[in-house]
Design an enzyme around this catalytic site. Structure first.
Site, PDB file in Angstrom:
ATOM      1  N   LYS A 289      -3.838  -9.653 -86.523  1.00  0.00           N
ATOM      2  CA  LYS A 289      -4.985 -10.401 -86.000  1.00  0.00           C
ATOM      3  C   LYS A 289      -5.899  -9.546 -85.113  1.00  0.00           C
ATOM      4  O   LYS A 289      -7.117  -9.650 -85.190  1.00  0.00           O
ATOM      5  CB  LYS A 289      -4.494 -11.593 -85.171  1.00  0.00           C
ATOM      6  CG  LYS A 289      -3.857 -12.714 -85.973  1.00  0.00           C
ATOM      7  CD  LYS A 289      -3.529 -13.846 -85.002  1.00  0.00           C
ATOM      8  CE  LYS A 289      -2.769 -14.951 -85.638  1.00  0.00           C
ATOM      9  NZ  LYS A 289      -2.534 -16.074 -84.721  1.00  0.00           N
ATOM     10  N   ASP A 326      -7.537 -20.860 -84.402  1.00  0.00           N
ATOM     11  CA  ASP A 326      -6.522 -21.339 -83.451  1.00  0.00           C
ATOM     12  C   ASP A 326      -7.220 -22.045 -82.280  1.00  0.00           C
ATOM     13  O   ASP A 326      -6.730 -23.048 -81.753  1.00  0.00           O
ATOM     14  CB  ASP A 326      -5.695 -20.173 -82.892  1.00  0.00           C
ATOM     15  CG  ASP A 326      -4.691 -19.650 -83.919  1.00  0.00           C
ATOM     16  OD1 ASP A 326      -4.378 -20.386 -84.872  1.00  0.00           O
ATOM     17  OD2 ASP A 326      -4.231 -18.495 -83.769  1.00  0.00           O
TER      18      ASP A 326
HETATM   19  P1  NAP Z   1       2.700 -12.767 -79.433  1.00  0.00           P
HETATM   20  O1  NAP Z   1       1.296 -12.266 -79.418  1.00  0.00           O
HETATM   21  O2  NAP Z   1       3.777 -11.893 -79.917  1.00  0.00           O
HETATM   22  O3  NAP Z   1       3.071 -13.259 -77.940  1.00  0.00           O
HETATM   23  C1  NAP Z   1       4.368 -13.678 -77.615  1.00  0.00           C
HETATM   24  C2  NAP Z   1       4.375 -14.198 -76.187  1.00  0.00           C
HETATM   25  O4  NAP Z   1       5.683 -14.721 -75.926  1.00  0.00           O
HETATM   26  C3  NAP Z   1       4.121 -13.110 -75.150  1.00  0.00           C
HETATM   27  O5  NAP Z   1       3.400 -13.673 -74.087  1.00  0.00           O
HETATM   28  C4  NAP Z   1       5.541 -12.737 -74.715  1.00  0.00           C
HETATM   29  O6  NAP Z   1       5.618 -12.213 -73.409  1.00  0.00           O
HETATM   30  C5  NAP Z   1       6.201 -14.098 -74.730  1.00  0.00           C
HETATM   31  N1  NAP Z   1       7.639 -14.022 -74.816  1.00  0.00           N
HETATM   32  C6  NAP Z   1       8.380 -13.601 -75.872  1.00  0.00           C
HETATM   33  N2  NAP Z   1       9.699 -13.694 -75.572  1.00  0.00           N
HETATM   34  C7  NAP Z   1       9.785 -14.181 -74.308  1.00  0.00           C
HETATM   35  C8  NAP Z   1      10.877 -14.499 -73.452  1.00  0.00           C
HETATM   36  N3  NAP Z   1      12.127 -14.342 -73.857  1.00  0.00           N
HETATM   37  N4  NAP Z   1      10.599 -15.007 -72.228  1.00  0.00           N
HETATM   38  C9  NAP Z   1       9.319 -15.182 -71.822  1.00  0.00           C
HETATM   39  N5  NAP Z   1       8.254 -14.889 -72.587  1.00  0.00           N
HETATM   40  C10 NAP Z   1       8.471 -14.400 -73.825  1.00  0.00           C
HETATM   41  O7  NAP Z   1       2.800 -14.097 -80.320  1.00  0.00           O
HETATM   42  P2  NAP Z   1       1.671 -15.209 -80.579  1.00  0.00           P
HETATM   43  O8  NAP Z   1       0.941 -14.900 -81.833  1.00  0.00           O
HETATM   44  O9  NAP Z   1       0.907 -15.427 -79.345  1.00  0.00           O
HETATM   45  O10 NAP Z   1       2.595 -16.489 -80.892  1.00  0.00           O
HETATM   46  C11 NAP Z   1       3.359 -17.094 -79.870  1.00  0.00           C
HETATM   47  C12 NAP Z   1       4.006 -18.360 -80.411  1.00  0.00           C
HETATM   48  O11 NAP Z   1       3.005 -19.305 -80.765  1.00  0.00           O
HETATM   49  C13 NAP Z   1       4.774 -18.123 -81.715  1.00  0.00           C
HETATM   50  O12 NAP Z   1       6.105 -17.834 -81.423  1.00  0.00           O
HETATM   51  C14 NAP Z   1       4.608 -19.413 -82.489  1.00  0.00           C
HETATM   52  O13 NAP Z   1       5.762 -20.222 -82.356  1.00  0.00           O
HETATM   53  C15 NAP Z   1       3.433 -20.088 -81.839  1.00  0.00           C
HETATM   54  N6  NAP Z   1       2.321 -20.203 -82.798  1.00  0.00           N
HETATM   55  C16 NAP Z   1       1.904 -21.449 -83.107  1.00  0.00           C
HETATM   56  C17 NAP Z   1       0.839 -21.616 -83.981  1.00  0.00           C
HETATM   57  C18 NAP Z   1       0.405 -22.999 -84.334  1.00  0.00           C
HETATM   58  O14 NAP Z   1      -0.530 -23.130 -85.133  1.00  0.00           O
HETATM   59  N7  NAP Z   1       1.015 -24.003 -83.753  1.00  0.00           N
HETATM   60  C19 NAP Z   1       0.184 -20.510 -84.530  1.00  0.00           C
HETATM   61  C20 NAP Z   1       0.629 -19.243 -84.196  1.00  0.00           C
HETATM   62  C21 NAP Z   1       1.715 -19.102 -83.324  1.00  0.00           C
HETATM   63  P3  NAP Z   1       5.446 -10.630 -73.144  1.00  0.00           P
HETATM   64  O15 NAP Z   1       3.971 -10.377 -73.083  1.00  0.00           O
HETATM   65  O16 NAP Z   1       6.129 -10.425 -71.844  1.00  0.00           O
HETATM   66  O17 NAP Z   1       6.128  -9.926 -74.279  1.00  0.00           O
END
Ligand code: NAP
Length: 507
Positions: A289, A326
């Site tokens: 992305k 999003d």
């Molecule tokens: P991303 O860019 O990889 O970001 C992941 C986030 O989660 C970061 O802020 C990370 O913190 C945090 N994190 C991961 N493991 C953690 C832990 N054990 N404790 C605390 N924080 C933790 O992913 P993203 O694209 O933003 O997606 C995040 C989530 O959104 C996905 O897992 C998915 O379930 C959901 N999502 C939903 C939709 C929807 O349409 N509903 C669409 C896309 C994604 P750090 O910065 O410290 O690593």
């Protein structure tokens, strides 16, 4: 017309009867009888099936060298093939059959490479087409390790309609299997059930017909897909293909496994150059992305550029345009599930958990609605940087329970399958007046959503956001309205199947 060839193997005649009973008897569906994967009584039945002509048939007895199970000499292989009254027999390129010359049966001359694409594909095709067995069809299948090899397969098919089968095996090669119908392949292979695939990446006949609507694919069909890694569990193909079918929109949507940025850019440029593909739109997911947003520059819209991430590509007039739906999905979910439209959100205190891609879209949307946003992220520097960009606050992750909020939105991956018992908020820290929105939707009923319900909070689930960001993509690509309740139903069914096949997931 491109044939859908359903491979069947069976450990008994009873098993074979069970498999073929669910295969439709329409003119474009063939059976491939995999004799090397059949017991003696199943071979007897296969012989009767071929004679019965309920389906056109191909008799195949794949040798060990070519990825099958037949270990006897080539002469025995050919004797067995010749004993089946099928429409075609499969002859293996390079196999020495001298001891039992081919009896002028119609045949497919086949070649498989389970490691990589043949060194010079066009020379190999030419050599095979000149083979002394006078092949009616030439089939080449190889293990695909770069999505752009699908272009090679599809171009070779288009060069001799009805005479070739070119298959990219493996997850990266789905495009060659599904779009084979677009370029006039003789056929594309599928399996009788989800668990009986005989080659890597082979889809079941149910998936081909019910998910990808194979029978509707023509040379003019528009090509869509989801680009990312992983994409195997994406709900998007089920959603978009169902919507295309319902609207009678001539499109097909395919998972496109692409890992590196280099592969992605070559793929996008290929789609741009090859107008016959009718590539029209792509959803984009992890890990592309952000890099795509940089690549597009001012061809990404304002919201996507501010967020720094593109989740939607539209190829129109030969040019790509980028969007971030999003943003819209988050606002629609809040409006519809918590009655928090932009006016109601104004001045509310919002806790955003996370600072990744989804958090960036949430912060942009919520700041635009004039809310007071505080970001909490495990890596505090990332939170501070995001807060700086959007002129809001960042506090240490440990302080997330100390600040009161009207709305908490979880944008971390905490609680997602398989880590389903974790919650980003400690138990007992939620106030009943807080609206809790978890963007995670696998599972739907996350530990956070359960705790929020127990605390008496209003909840918003991630599936709602997912549906509305997909609906926005559909509008961008087709300029028409999707059927939201149908999309919800299809997504729910797909998640139910996931739960049934993976009990660690839960609703
Ligand atoms: P991303 O860019 O990889 O970001 C992941 C986030 O989660 C970061 O802020 C990370 O913190 C945090 N994190 C991961 N493991 C953690 C832990 N054990 N404790 C605390 N924080 C933790 O992913 P993203 O694209 O933003 O997606 C995040 C989530 O959104 C996905 O897992 C998915 O379930 C959901 N999502 C939903 C939709 C929807 O349409 N509903 C669409 C896309 C994604 P750090 O910065 O410290 O690593």
């Amino acid at each position: 017309m491109t044939n859908l060839i359903c491979s069947v193997s069976a450990e008994s005649a009873g098993h074979l009867i069970g498999l073929v009973s669910s295969i439709p008897q329409t003119s474009a569906v063939w059976l491939e009888l995999r004799l090397d994967l059949m017991s003696k009584d199943a071979i007897e039945l296969a012989r009767k099936l071929a004679a019965g002509q309920s389906w056109p048939t191909i008799a195949t007895c794949r040798s060990k060298d070519q990825g099958g199970c037949f270990e006897q000499p080539a002469s025995d292989q050919l004797t067995l093939l010749n004993s089946i009254p099928s429409n075609l027999i499969d002859i293996e390129h390079g196999r020495q059959y001298e001891s039992a010359p081919i009896d002028h049966r119609h045949n497919i001359l086949s070649y498989h490479d389970f490691d990589h694409i043949p060194k010079d594909l066009s020379d190999l095709i030419e050599e095979m087409e000149k083979n002394e067995c006078c092949p009616d069809v030439v089939k080449i299948a190889w293990q695909c390790d770069d999505i752009c090899q699908n272009f090679d397969a599809l171009e070779a098919l288009a060069a001799r309609p009805g005479k070739r089968i070119m298959i990219c095996m493996g997850e990266r090669g789905l495009m060659s299997r599904i779009l084979a119908a677009k370029v006039g392949a003789f056929g594309s292979f599928c399996s009788a059930t989800e668990t009986t695939a005989v080659a890597p990446g082979q889809l079941s006949i149910r998936e081909m017909l019910e998910t990808y609507h194979w029978e509707r694919i023509t040379a003019e069909t528009k090509f869509f897909g989801v680009i990312g890694s992983p994409v195997g569990h994406s709900l998007s193909p089920a959603l978009f293909n169902a919507q295309f079918e319902q609207s009678r929109f001539d499109g097909v949507y395919i998972p496109l496994l692409i890992e590196s940025e280099d592969e992605l850019l070559r793929f996008l440029e290929g789609c741009q150059r090859k107008s016959w593909l009718h590539a029209t739109g792509f959803s984009v997911t992890i890990p592309h992305k952000e890099s795509l947003c940089r690549w597009l520059g001012d061809r990404a819209d304002d919201a996507a550029r501010r967020i720094g991430a593109v989740n939607t590509l539209h190829l129109v007039g030969g040019e790509y345009r980028g969007f971030n739906t999003d943003y819209f999905g988050i606002l629609e979910a809040l409006r519809l599930r918590a009655d928090l439209g932009p006016a109601a959100l104004r001045s509310k205190c919002v806790t955003v958990l996370g600072a990744g891609g989804v958090a960036r879209a949430a912060v942009a949307a919520l700041v635009d609605c004039k809310t007071n946003v505080t970001i909490f992220n495990r890596s505090v520097d990332r939170a501070a940087k995001l807060a700086d960009e959007f002129d809001c606050k960042a506090l240490p992750w440990e302080d997330r329970t100390k600040v009161g909020a009207d709305l908490i939105i979880n944008c971390t991956s905490v609680g997602m399958t398989p880590d389903i018992d974790s919650s980003p908020m400690p138990a007992g820290s939620l106030q009943p007046s807080t609206v809790v929105f978890d963007t995670v939707y696998r599972p739907q009923d996350t530990a956070l959503i359960q705790a929020a319900r127990v605390a008496g909070c209003q909840t918003v689930g991630g599936l709602e956001m997912f549906i509305h960001q997909a609906a926005a993509q559909y509008r961008i690509w087709t300029d028409t309205e999707p059927d939201i309740s149908m999309l919800q139903q299809v997504a729910q069914q797909a998640l139910d199947v996931d739960v049934a096949t993976n009990p660690k997931d839960r609703q």
